[in-house]
Design an enzyme around this catalytic site. Structure first.
Site, short mmCIF file in Angstrom:
data_model
loop_
_atom_site.label_atom_id
_atom_site.label_comp_id
_atom_site.label_asym_id
_atom_site.label_seq_id
_atom_site.Cartn_x
_atom_site.Cartn_y
_atom_site.Cartn_z
N HIS A 1 0.83 -1.21 0.00
CA HIS A 1 0.00 0.00 0.00
C HIS A 1 0.87 1.26 0.00
O HIS A 1 0.62 2.21 -0.76
CB HIS A 1 -0.91 -0.02 1.23
CG HIS A 1 -1.78 1.19 1.36
ND1 HIS A 1 -2.80 1.47 0.48
CD2 HIS A 1 -1.77 2.21 2.25
CE1 HIS A 1 -3.39 2.60 0.83
NE2 HIS A 1 -2.79 3.08 1.90
N GLU B 1 -2.47 -5.44 -3.98
CA GLU B 1 -3.34 -5.09 -2.85
C GLU B 1 -4.65 -5.85 -2.90
O GLU B 1 -5.15 -6.32 -1.88
CB GLU B 1 -3.64 -3.58 -2.89
CG GLU B 1 -2.77 -2.74 -1.98
CD GLU B 1 -3.30 -1.33 -1.87
OE1 GLU B 1 -3.24 -0.79 -0.76
OE2 GLU B 1 -3.78 -0.77 -2.87
N ASN C 1 25.71 -25.96 -2.02
CA ASN C 1 26.25 -27.31 -1.86
C ASN C 1 25.38 -28.14 -0.93
O ASN C 1 25.07 -29.30 -1.20
CB ASN C 1 27.67 -27.24 -1.30
CG ASN C 1 28.72 -27.56 -2.35
OD1 ASN C 1 28.39 -28.00 -3.44
ND2 ASN C 1 29.97 -27.35 -2.02
#
Length: 644
Positions: free
Chosen positions: A22, A44, A382
């Protein structure tokens, strides 16, 4: 978004996401970046549906919101680089609209109250900063009315600014004006068209407000809306850190309608990192000269000078500490980029991973922070790719389907310890041993080495060829690059692993790379500095105590075998200890192992300033830089991590 994905019932997180979208929408619209505003407006809508439970949290919606986040990031980058948010967002907006249910009620409808002049309106029509939101929230809790007023001034008026001044004066007699659009200064100068908007806090009702304004000639009150804060607008964790706003509860009784706000401003200054580097260099020069003054005082037996140097030393230590703290940055700055990376990689590989971050408030020198990101990315990838098993494999092994990946940081003395730990398949010691023998890194005669030493061989360059070593779970590929980067920061890295239970990589880094405590030693005619952080102890040993095991000199230190390294051979300087019966040994630590450095003499402990050797001499194994001693001589600083 990651927290919402993990717990779809977390209303607080949902409110925070909505509030961020917003705010971004309002600010973007204000600055004229319509595409950012369009995209955040569509976000929104779907977030409102999630909050009212008319839309359910799903993988599709979370993925879609992440797409929006990536697009917004690109748009903001474009704004910063080129001043434009020109990226196609139509497809994303369409997908958001399709994901939003048809019966979703997004906007707050206007409803007329019992007073026909008052319209109940939501706060979305005005963009407020956190300070203004705090004021309104406190006023609401105290029972005040907040009115959103739209005031119009006759277009033919010759004194627009005077009429506006009268409006402000009349309203401030019954309350306080929190916000004006345009700002009050522009209104005072008459820089508005036909009217302006105000936000008024008062104990009076709408009728009183109406009377106060309409009594002024050439002025009309076009709208008087009762302004209400929606839940998502109430300021919480996103309030400005620099301003504390509080209501004074001890108001005198004769002013029941007055609100007083005390703003406590904590002042901060942004400083260019180059200036901090220069400041640290100047402190370093002071340290060098302090050492020189101390030596002059001792050599000439100048008591007063020695006392002055002691006082100077205390002040300099405090100055160094402050400068070092100014350069400190929380590792959170690096850690915050990893949750999204872990989430995306886990989804790509079809794995379920619980990623835990600990100690992100731990602080490190800015120079180290800038360099530590890439090694951590490699270690985390990894663990995800080759360490943690697929859910089906984990189920067969009797483990939970969700793998644990933990990234933690903590202080330990003058070092910061960063750990990357997983509960995956671990490292197969025998396969590492076999690969090491096959590549000629070790011989079959050395297969008596303990497990930990064998496992740490995965950091050797021989394990980093183009052919991926799948039998080693890929653990060795590229880890020599990780080690090189860590060692360039004067740090060390080691690994602990149990087959089938998981692995833990431990990185040890110095707090600062500029000024350190060191032990000065003599080897031949040269003076060398050994960083005190790497020194466990010093001792004297006789030649009779030195034994030979597999062509390696060792001594027994409190029941443990300590390898001996003769520094004159390693550094290729003349040997002055061959005829001596007693040797000086500096016991240094490298990861979990120890070694004894045989030197000609121990000079003592000293605070030194690390100077770079420059590009020409950079990267020489065993040396981390040089320092200037108090007598003006240059001394090389030994890097225990790469020395042997």
């Amino acid at each position: 978004l990651l927290e919402l994905e993990g717990n779809s019932q977390n209303v607080g997180v949902l409110d925070e996401i909505f509030r961020a979208a917003h705010t971004l929408k309002g600010m973007a619209a204000t600055m004229g970046f319509e595409k950012v505003a369009d995209l955040t407006h569509a976000m929104e809508n779907i977030l409102s549906g999630l909050r009212t439970h008319e839309v359910e949290v799903s993988d599709t919606i979370i993925d879609l919101l992440f797409q929006c986040l990536d697009t917004l990031q690109s748009m903001i980058d474009n704004v910063e680089a080129r001043g434009s948010d020109d990226l196609p967002v139509g497809e994303l907006v369409k997908l958001l609209e399709e994901a939003t249910t048809d019966n979703l009620k997004v906007t707050v409808d206007a409803a007329v109250s019992e007073d026909p002049e008052v319209v109940i309106s939501a706060s979305r029509s005005l963009e407020l900063n956190d300070f203004e939101l705090n004021v309104i929230e406190q006023a609401t809790l105290s029972g005040f009315n907040i009115f959103h007023l739209k005031v119009e001034i006759d277009p033919d008026s010759l004194m627009k600014s005077v009429r506006a001044f009268m409006v402000f004066r009349n309203l401030e007699e019954i309350g306080e004006i929190v916000k004006s659009i345009p700002p009050a200064q522009e209104i005072d100068e008459g820089q508005f068209e036909e009217g302006f908007e105000l936000l008024l806090v008062t104990r009076e009702d709408a009728a009183a407000v109406n009377q106060r304004i309409n009594i002024i000639s050439e002025v009309t009150l076009r709208e008087c809306s009762l302004f209400i804060l929606e839940k998502e607008e109430i300021p919480g964790s996103n309030t400005l850190p620099e301003v504390d706003t509080e209501v004074n509860e001890n108001l005198p009784e004769e002013h029941p309608g007055e609100i007083r706000f005390n703003s406590k401003v904590r002042q901060t200054v942004r400083v260019d990192i180059e200036r901090l580097d220069k400041l640290m260099n100047l402190v370093g020069e002071l340290v060098i000269n302090k050492t020189r003054l101390g030596q002059i005082g001792q050599a000439n037996n100048l008591g007063e000078l020695s006392e002055a140097v002691e006082q100077f030393d205390r002040i300099l230590t405090d100055l160094h500490t402050i400068v070092m703290k100014v350069r400190m940055v929380p590792v959170e700055q690096v850690f915050n980029r990893f949750p999204r990376m872990v989430r995306d990689l886990a989804k790509e590989l079809g794995k379920e991973i619980n990623f835990v971050i600990e100690g992100k408030e731990t602080e490190l020198d800015r120079t180290v922070i800038d360099e530590i990101g890439d090694p951590l990315v490699h270690l985390l990838r990894n663990s995800i790719d080759h360490g943690i098993e697929h859910p089906n494999q984990r189920r067969e092994l009797g483990k939970g389907t969700v793998g644990l990946l933990r990234l933690s940081a903590c202080h330990e003395g003058n070092n910061v310890i960063i750990e990357v730990e997983d509960d995956g398949r671990g490292i197969d010691v025998e396969r590492v041993r076999a690969q090491a023998i096959e590549r000629g890194l070790i011989t079959k005669e050395t297969d008596q080495l303990d497990e930990n030493t064998i496992i740490n061989m995965i950091f050797l360059p021989g394990f980093s060829t183009a052919q991926q070593i799948t039998e080693l779970s890929g653990r060795g590929v590229g880890l020599d690059v990780v080690r090189s980067k860590i060692e360039s920061l004067s740090g060390t890295i080691s690994v602990e692993s149990k087959k089938g239970l998981g692995s833990r990589f431990v990185i040890r880094l110095p707090l600062t790379l500029a000024i350190i405590q060191a032990l000065l030693v003599k080897v031949g005619q040269e003076t060398y500095a050994v960083p005190l952080a790497a020194v466990d102890e010093t001792m004297a040993i006789s030649s009779a105590n030195i034994k030979l095991v597999q062509n390696q000199e060792v001594v027994i230190l409190r029941g443990n075998v300590l390898p001996i390294v003769r520094m004159h051979r390693l550094l290729e300087v003349p040997d002055y200890t061959s005829d001596l019966d007693v040797f000086y040994v500096v016991v240094v630590r490298k990861g979990d192992g120890q070694a004894g450095l045989v030197v000609d003499a121990l000079i003592g402990q000293e605070e030194i300033v690390i100077k770079s050797l420059g590009k020409l001499l950079g990267g020489i194994p065993g040396l981390t830089g040089a320092t200037i001693l108090g007598n003006g001589q240059v001394s090389l600083i030994l890097d225990v991590g790469t020395l042997f």
